[in-house]
Design a protein around this motif. Structure first.
Motif, mmCIF file in Angstrom:
data_model
loop_
_atom_site.group_PDB
_atom_site.id
_atom_site.type_symbol
_atom_site.label_atom_id
_atom_site.label_comp_id
_atom_site.label_asym_id
_atom_site.label_seq_id
_atom_site.Cartn_x
_atom_site.Cartn_y
_atom_site.Cartn_z
ATOM 1 N N ALA A 49 62.330 51.601 21.470
ATOM 2 C CA ALA A 49 63.383 52.194 21.460
ATOM 3 C C ALA A 49 63.583 53.352 22.280
ATOM 4 C CB ALA A 49 63.557 53.018 19.962
ATOM 5 N N LEU A 50 62.499 54.224 22.550
ATOM 6 C CA LEU A 50 62.436 55.331 23.341
ATOM 7 C C LEU A 50 62.850 54.758 24.828
ATOM 8 C CD1 LEU A 50 60.679 58.675 22.954
ATOM 9 C CD2 LEU A 50 60.925 57.722 25.283
ATOM 10 N N LEU A 51 62.068 53.925 25.446
ATOM 11 C CA LEU A 51 62.010 53.290 26.527
ATOM 12 C C LEU A 51 63.561 52.772 26.876
ATOM 13 C CD1 LEU A 51 58.521 51.742 26.731
ATOM 14 C CD2 LEU A 51 59.468 53.216 28.409
ATOM 15 N N SER A 52 64.015 52.158 26.016
ATOM 16 C CA SER A 52 65.433 51.337 26.100
ATOM 17 C C SER A 52 66.389 52.536 26.444
ATOM 18 C CB SER A 52 65.766 50.463 24.953
ATOM 19 O OG SER A 52 65.977 51.208 23.839
ATOM 20 N N ILE A 53 66.515 53.509 25.508
ATOM 21 C CA ILE A 53 67.355 54.773 25.759
ATOM 22 C C ILE A 53 66.908 55.379 27.230
ATOM 23 C CG2 ILE A 53 67.774 57.029 24.818
ATOM 24 C CD1 ILE A 53 66.796 56.182 22.132
ATOM 25 N N ILE A 54 65.728 55.671 27.502
ATOM 26 C CA ILE A 54 65.317 56.398 28.874
ATOM 27 C C ILE A 54 66.213 55.383 30.060
ATOM 28 C CG2 ILE A 54 63.801 57.051 30.444
ATOM 29 C CD1 ILE A 54 64.286 58.927 28.115
#
Length: 510
Positions: A49-54
């Motif tokens: 989730a975090l990597l996709s947001i970044i």
């Protein structure tokens, strides 16, 4: 071993039975709640989730580039957008390289403990800083500090991943079962560290050369993306020229940490990362609406005599652009979901094509900004619509390429329904081909009928959802018609053959 605790007295004066630890199943191993070893499911979901947001929010400096209505978009693209778009694509792909390394890393390390969880959080903290470094790179492309800071962050991310590898091999019970029982753990460890540290080494060189020759730094960062495939291609050429690899190297090869294009990826993590990108892109659209399309209370009082509805009517084109962009994102996600519903195994090549599709999906907020800012029927409006069509075309054509690639190894990668001759094969073809055909058609129509470009574009956005609803009926009718035509032609052939069989030899010759 810690000493057992004394049992607390029960109601009847006896010792109450201590509750037994609840076992949790993980890859055939029983884990106990309260132990330091845990499954990695939530950690991986959080990381995806975090990597996709970044990866997705890197489009913001590009999408928020201010272009004045009296300034030609062609000049603006040349002067402002092209460099930012190129840097966006490069940094997006570098983040996805870090994500792919994370996927492979946790295919090797299947269980975690508190130390690994904290190391992963440290890695995620550095990754969340990348959009700021990208903003510096995009705003000051000729100043070395932005690219230096980005490169240093990439080096630190790689070093933390290397520490995770070292820690995992120091505690072998955390490793994949295949490696755990292997006698060649040191080989696996060196092999994985070598692959993980390739990117950081190139980023380290990019950081050094950023103060000497900036273009070389960008080339080195670009190599981070293509280097794995380049080395694999060189190895393939060497194998063809020199001969087969020796048996020992073949014996030591690790399927989950190589760069074979047919290498399996975690389908679940590919879907989770993709869903994250689609969700964030859709969310960015409404953030722009909230930020730019709420009228000032004083202006409502003075200019519109307190009528909020009249004030909001001025933002009509913006709302239309928002709903059209959201429908596009939603339907592209729907196509992606339908595709991976029939994918049984995702390969590395399919993952690469998926990442390229997501890179263009991430550019849709830019398309929204362009189509919502310019006046109707201006020259800029036409070019903005064409940019939107190009972004949509590439986002969808890479989805079609994923399916085509899956068909090449359909027995391993696709459900029988979606294979050649399967009952969903024709429908999947039509569903995946719809957006590339429509976006390409609208692009050429706006070139030929520039006066009606806005009407054509909005008509496309309205019609496509209904086209998806009617698609299955259309495909069934088409297949029925084709089968009827083919059966009629076969009957004619059979009748001709029967007539020829009935004729005598002399009649046949005559």
């Amino acid at each position: 071993m810690s000493a057992p605790r004394a049992a607390a007295p029960g109601p009847g004066g006896g010792a109450a039975a201590e509750p037994e630890p609840v076992p949790v199943r993980g890859r055939g191993l029983e884990l106990e709640l309260g132990s330091s070893t845990q499954t990695s499911h939530r950690l991986l979901a959080y990381s995806d989730a975090l990597l996709s947001i970044i990866a997705t929010v890197m489009i913001l400096p590009v999408a928020h580039t201010k272009i004045h209505p009296d300034q030609k978009l062609g000049e603006s693209v040349q002067q402002l957008l092209l460099a930012k778009i190129a840097v966006y694509l490069m940094t997006f792909l570098i983040v996805t390289v870090a994500w792919a390394a994370h996927v492979r890393l946790f295919q090797v390390i299947e269980l975690i403990d508190d130390v690994l969880a904290l190391l992963n959080l440290a890695c995620m903290m550095i990754i969340t800083f990348l959009p700021y470094t990208f903003s510096l790179m995009a705003s000051f492309p000729e100043v070395p500090f932005g690219i230096f800071l980005f490169s240093v962050c990439a080096v630190v991310i790689g070093l933390i991943q290397a520490v995770i590898v070292a820690y995992g091999f120091y505690h072998p019970h955390l490793l994949n079962q295949q490696i755990q029982v292997s006698e060649n753990q040191n080989f696996y460890k060196r092999h994985i560290l070598k692959i993980i540290l390739r990117g950081p080494v190139l980023c380290f060189l990019a950081a050094i050369f950023s103060f000497v020759f900036i273009p070389l730094s960008y080339v080195l960062l670009g190599l981070v993306i293509v280097f794995p495939h380049l080395t694999r291609f060189i190895t393939w050429c060497k194998t063809k020229i020199v001969g087969q690899r020796n048996e020992e190297e073949e014996h030591h090869s690790l399927e989950t940490f190589t760069f074979y294009l047919s290498e399996p990826l975690s389908k679940e993590r590919v879907e989770a990362f993709s869903d994250g990108v689609y969700a964030i892109v859709a969310t960015l659209l409404i953030l722009d609406i909230c930020e730019d399309n709420v009228p000032d209370p004083r202006e409502v009082e003075e200019k519109f005599h307190g009528s909020l509805l009249e004030a909001l009517s001025e933002y009509g084109p913006n709302y239309l652009a928002y709903f059209g962009s959201f429908v596009t994102i939603g339907l592209l996600w729907f196509v992606h979901h339908s595709l991976f519903l029939y994918v049984t195994k995702a390969t590395r090549l399919m993952g690469l094509l998926n990442i390229l599709s997501l890179a263009f999906i991430g550019g849709l907020p830019l398309a929204y900004q362009l189509t919502s800012e310019f006046a109707e029927k201006s020259h800029n409006e036409i070019e903005a619509i064409q940019v939107s069509c190009v972004i949509t075309f590439f986002a969808s054509i890479f989805q079609f390429a994923i399916w085509t690639t899956a068909l090449l190894h359909e027995r391993e990668t696709l459900h029988p329904f979606a294979r050649y001759g399967g009952k969903e094969h024709a429908f999947m073809f039509a569903k995946l081909a719809l957006y590339p055909c429509v976006s390409l058609g609208v692009f050429f129509l706006t070139c030929l009928l520039s006066e009606f470009s806005t009407a054509i574009f909005h008509l496309m956005q309205i019609v496509i959802p209904f086209a998806f609803l009617a698609l299955r009926i259309f495909v069934r009718i088409s297949l029925t018609v084709m089968k009827s035509v083919m059966s009629l032609s076969r009957r004619k052939v059979v009748l001709l053959e029967e007539e020829e069989a009935c004729l005598s030899p002399t009649e046949t010759l005559s």
